[in-house]
Scaffold this motif. Sequence first.
Motif, PDB file in Angstrom:
ATOM      1  N   LEU A  98       0.821  -1.198   0.000  1.00 25.20           N
ATOM      2  CA  LEU A  98       0.000   0.000   0.000  1.00 25.20           C
ATOM      3  C   LEU A  98       0.862   1.258   0.000  1.00 25.20           C
ATOM      4  CD1 LEU A  98      -2.623   1.550   0.188  1.00 25.20           C
ATOM      5  CD2 LEU A  98      -2.642   1.142   2.650  1.00 25.20           C
ATOM      6  N   LEU A  99       1.860   1.309   0.864  1.00 17.99           N
ATOM      7  CA  LEU A  99       2.715   2.493   0.937  1.00 17.99           C
ATOM      8  C   LEU A  99       3.466   2.704  -0.378  1.00 17.99           C
ATOM      9  CD1 LEU A  99       4.155   2.151   4.556  1.00 17.99           C
ATOM     10  CD2 LEU A  99       2.438   3.784   3.752  1.00 17.99           C
ATOM     11  N   ALA A 100       4.034   1.627  -0.920  1.00 14.10           N
ATOM     12  CA  ALA A 100       4.826   1.752  -2.147  1.00 14.10           C
ATOM     13  C   ALA A 100       3.968   2.169  -3.333  1.00 14.10           C
ATOM     14  CB  ALA A 100       5.534   0.432  -2.442  1.00 14.10           C
ATOM     15  N   SER A 101       2.827   1.526  -3.506  1.00 19.03           N
ATOM     16  CA  SER A 101       1.991   1.830  -4.668  1.00 19.03           C
ATOM     17  C   SER A 101       1.375   3.221  -4.565  1.00 19.03           C
ATOM     18  CB  SER A 101       0.900   0.769  -4.829  1.00 19.03           C
ATOM     19  OG  SER A 101       0.049   0.738  -3.700  1.00 19.03           O
ATOM     20  N   SER A 102       0.977   3.622  -3.351  1.00 19.53           N
ATOM     21  CA  SER A 102       0.364   4.942  -3.199  1.00 19.53           C
ATOM     22  C   SER A 102       1.380   6.051  -3.448  1.00 19.53           C
ATOM     23  CB  SER A 102      -0.259   5.088  -1.815  1.00 19.53           C
ATOM     24  OG  SER A 102       0.715   5.019  -0.790  1.00 19.53           O
ATOM     25  N   LEU A 103       2.613   5.858  -3.024  1.00 20.84           N
ATOM     26  CA  LEU A 103       3.653   6.853  -3.288  1.00 20.84           C
ATOM     27  C   LEU A 103       4.001   6.906  -4.773  1.00 20.84           C
ATOM     28  CD1 LEU A 103       5.939   6.258  -0.189  1.00 20.84           C
ATOM     29  CD2 LEU A 103       4.860   8.440  -0.807  1.00 20.84           C
ATOM     30  N   ALA A 104       4.077   5.758  -5.418  1.00 22.38           N
ATOM     31  CA  ALA A 104       4.405   5.726  -6.846  1.00 22.38           C
ATOM     32  C   ALA A 104       3.361   6.461  -7.677  1.00 22.38           C
ATOM     33  CB  ALA A 104       4.536   4.285  -7.317  1.00 22.38           C
ATOM     34  N   ARG A 106       2.024   9.177  -6.794  1.00 20.06           N
ATOM     35  CA  ARG A 106       2.093  10.595  -6.454  1.00 20.06           C
ATOM     36  C   ARG A 106       3.482  11.160  -6.768  1.00 20.06           C
ATOM     37  NH1 ARG A 106      -1.944  12.826  -3.855  1.00 20.06           N
ATOM     38  NH2 ARG A 106      -3.702  11.491  -3.267  1.00 20.06           N
ATOM     39  N   PRO A 107       3.791  11.300  -8.067  1.00 21.26           N
ATOM     40  CA  PRO A 107       5.123  11.794  -8.446  1.00 21.26           C
ATOM     41  C   PRO A 107       5.421  13.198  -7.937  1.00 21.26           C
ATOM     42  CG  PRO A 107       3.653  11.734 -10.349  1.00 21.26           C
ATOM     43  CD  PRO A 107       2.966  10.989  -9.254  1.00 21.26           C
ATOM     44  N   VAL A 108       4.404  14.070  -7.868  1.00 21.99           N
ATOM     45  CA  VAL A 108       4.650  15.431  -7.378  1.00 21.99           C
ATOM     46  C   VAL A 108       5.073  15.396  -5.912  1.00 21.99           C
ATOM     47  CG1 VAL A 108       3.580  17.661  -6.866  1.00 21.99           C
ATOM     48  CG2 VAL A 108       3.118  16.518  -9.054  1.00 21.99           C
ATOM     49  N   LEU A 109       4.378  14.599  -5.099  1.00 24.32           N
ATOM     50  CA  LEU A 109       4.754  14.466  -3.693  1.00 24.32           C
ATOM     51  C   LEU A 109       6.172  13.931  -3.563  1.00 24.32           C
ATOM     52  CD1 LEU A 109       4.190  14.371  -0.634  1.00 24.32           C
ATOM     53  CD2 LEU A 109       3.136  12.120  -0.983  1.00 24.32           C
ATOM     54  N   CYS A 110       6.500  12.896  -4.314  1.00 20.54           N
ATOM     55  CA  CYS A 110       7.831  12.291  -4.209  1.00 20.54           C
ATOM     56  C   CYS A 110       8.919  13.271  -4.628  1.00 20.54           C
ATOM     57  CB  CYS A 110       7.903  11.028  -5.063  1.00 20.54           C
ATOM     58  SG  CYS A 110       6.828   9.700  -4.473  1.00 20.54           S
ATOM     59  N   ASP A 111       8.661  14.056  -5.674  1.00 21.81           N
ATOM     60  CA  ASP A 111       9.649  15.037  -6.122  1.00 21.81           C
ATOM     61  C   ASP A 111       9.841  16.115  -5.063  1.00 21.81           C
ATOM     62  OD1 ASP A 111      11.498  16.001  -7.969  1.00 21.81           O
ATOM     63  OD2 ASP A 111      10.029  17.302  -8.943  1.00 21.81           O
ATOM     64  N   LEU A 112       8.758  16.555  -4.445  1.00 17.87           N
ATOM     65  CA  LEU A 112       8.867  17.574  -3.394  1.00 17.87           C
ATOM     66  C   LEU A 112       9.598  17.028  -2.168  1.00 17.87           C
ATOM     67  CD1 LEU A 112       5.287  19.074  -3.737  1.00 17.87           C
ATOM     68  CD2 LEU A 112       7.422  20.307  -4.146  1.00 17.87           C
ATOM     69  N   VAL A 113       9.304  15.783  -1.781  1.00 20.55           N
ATOM     70  CA  VAL A 113      10.003  15.174  -0.646  1.00 20.55           C
ATOM     71  C   VAL A 113      11.505  15.094  -0.930  1.00 20.55           C
ATOM     72  CG1 VAL A 113      10.340  13.020   0.630  1.00 20.55           C
ATOM     73  CG2 VAL A 113       8.029  13.873   0.222  1.00 20.55           C
ATOM     74  N   SER A 114      11.855  14.731  -2.153  1.00 23.07           N
ATOM     75  CA  SER A 114      13.277  14.581  -2.492  1.00 23.07           C
ATOM     76  C   SER A 114      14.013  15.928  -2.491  1.00 23.07           C
ATOM     77  CB  SER A 114      13.422  13.911  -3.857  1.00 23.07           C
ATOM     78  OG  SER A 114      13.010  14.767  -4.900  1.00 23.07           O
ATOM     79  N   ALA A 115      13.256  17.021  -2.660  1.00 18.19           N
ATOM     80  CA  ALA A 115      13.880  18.346  -2.685  1.00 18.19           C
ATOM     81  C   ALA A 115      13.723  19.098  -1.372  1.00 18.19           C
ATOM     82  CB  ALA A 115      13.271  19.178  -3.815  1.00 18.19           C
ATOM     83  N   GLN A 116      13.044  18.496  -0.399  1.00 14.22           N
ATOM     84  CA  GLN A 116      12.698  19.225   0.822  1.00 14.22           C
ATOM     85  C   GLN A 116      13.919  19.780   1.547  1.00 14.22           C
ATOM     86  OE1 GLN A 116      10.335  16.964   3.563  1.00 14.22           O
ATOM     87  NE2 GLN A 116      10.053  18.650   4.988  1.00 14.22           N
ATOM     88  N   ALA A 117      14.860  18.932   1.889  1.00 10.26           N
ATOM     89  CA  ALA A 117      15.993  19.380   2.713  1.00 10.26           C
ATOM     90  C   ALA A 117      16.993  20.212   1.923  1.00 10.26           C
ATOM     91  CB  ALA A 117      16.688  18.172   3.332  1.00 10.26           C
TER      92      ALA A 117
END
Length: 220
Positions: A98-104, A106-117
């Motif tokens: 569930l976690l893996a598929s739901s994140l996959a 949501r590319p916008v969320l994943c891109d923002l998380v990767s740029a957060q710090a």
Amino acid sequence: MGFQRARTDEQRNERRRQILGAAASMLTEMPVSELTLNGLSRRACLAKANVLRYFESREAVLLELLEAEGAHWIAELEREAVPGGGEVRERENRLAELLASSLARRPVLCDLVSAQATVLEHNISVETAIRHKHAVRGQLEALVRFIVRHLPELGDEGASALVRTVLIVVGSAWPSSRPPEALLAVYAADPSLAALQIDFEDVVRHTVEVTASGLLARRQ
């Protein structure tokens, strides 16, 4: 018709939603690194100075968008809750899927998380940082509660460790799973190197399974 300044709270909130919507639309077409304040102002049909009336910087826009995307993700998890019952390993696997598929999805969320710090938390005021961190803390607590409902054996501490690990992996695996054209050409030309390409969903799923198992083993 020329620009009309928002004069009521409702008008100001609508203008902020307009800017956030423009940013979200742009991130379906380009990565965070390519989104500029000038480009955002054009997409929102506002002058750059008018965008800055509502957000102190490009990064402040993206931080608020990250919070909105995170809230939507958590709401989705709640709607698609893992079925209860079964052995611990079965529930671990269902949760990981569930976690893996739901994140996959949501590319916008994943891109923002990767740029957060490295990007989003720069060029912002202390006030914006405080507001953002309070929002993040609330979302992390919601994720911990979600994990505990489906894997109560982890406890709050174990669930918190699992959530932190997943987000760290998202931050590193997402950009790595989106190689530039030159590397895609290399993988296509030399199949022996294709194993170096990262499957984002698979990495997240495996991380959840292994981390949850390890945390449970330590508790026992």
